[in-house]
Scaffold this active site. Structure first.
Site, short mmCIF file in Angstrom:
data_model
loop_
_atom_site.label_atom_id
_atom_site.label_comp_id
_atom_site.label_asym_id
_atom_site.label_seq_id
_atom_site.Cartn_x
_atom_site.Cartn_y
_atom_site.Cartn_z
N GLU A 167 0.80 -1.28 -0.16
CA GLU A 167 0.15 -0.04 0.04
C GLU A 167 0.75 1.09 -0.13
OE1 GLU A 167 -2.93 -0.30 3.18
OE2 GLU A 167 -3.92 -2.14 2.33
N GLU A 274 -6.02 -10.92 -1.02
CA GLU A 274 -6.72 -10.55 0.04
C GLU A 274 -8.37 -10.59 -0.34
OE1 GLU A 274 -5.42 -7.35 2.51
OE2 GLU A 274 -3.34 -7.69 1.80
C1 XIL Z 1 -6.29 -6.12 8.54
C2 XIL Z 1 -6.43 -7.60 9.40
O1 XIL Z 1 -7.41 -8.41 8.73
C3 XIL Z 1 -7.20 -7.15 10.53
O2 XIL Z 1 -7.21 -8.38 11.50
C4 XIL Z 1 -6.33 -5.88 11.14
O3 XIL Z 1 -6.88 -5.52 12.28
C5 XIL Z 1 -6.09 -4.72 10.23
O4 XIL Z 1 -5.55 -5.39 8.74
N1 XIL Z 1 -4.95 -4.73 3.98
C6 XIL Z 1 -3.75 -5.58 4.02
C7 XIL Z 1 -4.08 -6.43 5.36
O5 XIL Z 1 -2.84 -5.46 3.61
O6 XIL Z 1 -3.02 -6.59 6.09
C8 XIL Z 1 -5.12 -5.77 6.20
O7 XIL Z 1 -5.55 -6.93 7.26
C9 XIL Z 1 -6.43 -5.49 5.26
C10 XIL Z 1 -6.23 -4.49 4.40
#
Ligand code: XIL
Length: 380
Positions: A167, A274
């Site tokens: 990101e 994701e």
């Molecule tokens: C999220 C997790 O799922 C949560 O448990 C945590 O509180 C916050 O992060 N982008 C990403 C992930 O790259 O690491 C994130 O994961 C969601 C958005």
């Protein structure tokens, strides 16, 4: 088995063979078997799923998936909470358990993530929040180098792919996000991060990972430029991760398709890293769905979906997987961000393919069915 004694030998063998083979024949197809030869199927997992506390979850992970990502334990804050670089600065135990689980079960194991502006250790987050950070360029460069060398080195040969940078781009008009790394070190922190990760484990795949690359053309253009910049400066990037935090109708499957093609045309491996789909609940106004913009959060049980909502979610997964299957030559992995809705960071929108009771939702069957559009399997 006593009755077998009265059967001729060949018939006995036949009966024994059937007794052994039947359960396997009756077994349902699984995601990983259905997609074998196309791409890995993964899930983001949590400590209780690998430390024996929720055996049912571990069983489901091992049945359906051949890749795992750590939902939180390998992020900079959780694994490296204290400044400094001796072992006392790190909390390795949960990450060790995650990696050991991957090794034990021969899973394609992902490291997420080495450099991200979110979930930083508190001391560094304070610096980031400050208008005038006091950490020097030399200090932050040293911290990032130490962190990457230590963590990638520790799991060398056992973690197969790393989200090196996560990101780094802005929403809206795109361009570089003004993270603490960008502000204090400058743009070449990106190049250095990849080079250090490669130095620590030359065999590991190295990825740039971000969200909304398919929902925001400006951000996508910035990502393509970022990749060219990395390559022009000798950063060994192997792939790009499209996070895939989707809504029911946006981005369109056509946009996802077009975006995968643009990255694939650069000769990169493409991953959906994701994946989840907000089945219910309002989409954020900007369409931004990354960290902090996930929406649909909240504790408690995920809402149960009506039959129509289940069907709409299933159809969306079918449409998305049809695109992934079409691009199977470039796509190496599709990872769901969680196992059950209950475990999801977007649980209030019931975004995953397994329900509270580890049972497949209609969306699960839609994903299985979508593999058929590939025709007969061929090895990669
Ligand atoms: C999220 C997790 O799922 C949560 O448990 C945590 O509180 C916050 O992060 N982008 C990403 C992930 O790259 O690491 C994130 O994961 C969601 C958005």
């Amino acid at each position: 088995m006593r009755s077998l004694r009265h059967l001729p030998r060949a018939a006995a063998i036949f009966a024994a063979f059937h007794a052994a083979a039947l359960p396997a024949l009756r077994a349902q197809p699984t995601l990983k078997d259905t997609y074998r030869g196309m791409f890995h199927l993964g899930a983001a997992i949590r400590p209780d799923q690998v430390n024996g506390r929720t055996p049912q979850a571990a069983e489901l992970i091992l049945r359906e998936f051949d890749s795992i990502s750590p939902e939180n334990v390998l992020k900079v804050g959780p694994i490296h909470p204290r400044p400094g670089n001796d072992d006392s600065s790190y909390d390795f135990a949960p990450a060790d358990q995650f990696v050991d689980f991957g090794v034990k079960h021969k899973l394609f194991t992902i490291g997420h993530t080495l450099c991200w502006h979110s979930q930083l250790p508190a001391w560094l987050d304070q610096q980031q929040k400050s208008a005038e950070p006091t950490i020097t360029k030399a200090e932050l460069t040293q911290f990032l180098r130490d962190h990457i060398m230590k963590v990638v080195g520790r799991y060398k040969g056992r973690v197969h792919g790393w989200d090196v940078v996560n990101e780094a781009l802005n929403d809206g008009a795109g361009g570089y996000r003004q993270t603490i790394f960008h502000r204090v070190i400058g743009q070449d922190y990106l190049v250095m991060a990849f080079k250090w990760a490669h130095e620590a484990d030359p065999a590991a795949e190295l990825y740039y990972n971000d969200y909304n690359l398919d929902a925001n053309d400006a951000k996508r253009t910035s990502c393509l430029e970022l990749i060219k910049y990395l390559r022009a400066n000798g950063a060994p990037i192997t792939g790009v991760g499209m996070q895939g935090h989707y809504n029911l109708n946006t981005p369109s499957a056509a946009k996802v398709d077009e975006t995968i093609k643009l990255f694939a045309d650069l000769g990169l491996k493409v991953m959906i890293t994701e994946l989840d789909v907000r089945a219910v609940g309002a989409a954020p106004v900007t369409g931004a769905v990354g960290a902090g913009g996930g929406g649909g959060r909240g504790r408690g049980a995920p809402p149960s979906l009506t039959a129509e909502q289940q069907q709409a979610l299933a159809q969306r997964y079918a449409d998305l997987f049809a695109v992934f299957v079409k691009h199977r030559a470039a796509i190496t992995r599709v990872t769901f961000w969680g196992l059950r809705d209950t475990d999801s960071w977007r649980r209030a929108s019931s975004p995953l393919i397994f329900d509270d009771h580890y049972q497949p939702k209609p969306a699960y069957h839609a994903v299985l069915n979508a593999a058929k559009s590939a025709g007969p399997a061929k090895a990669k």
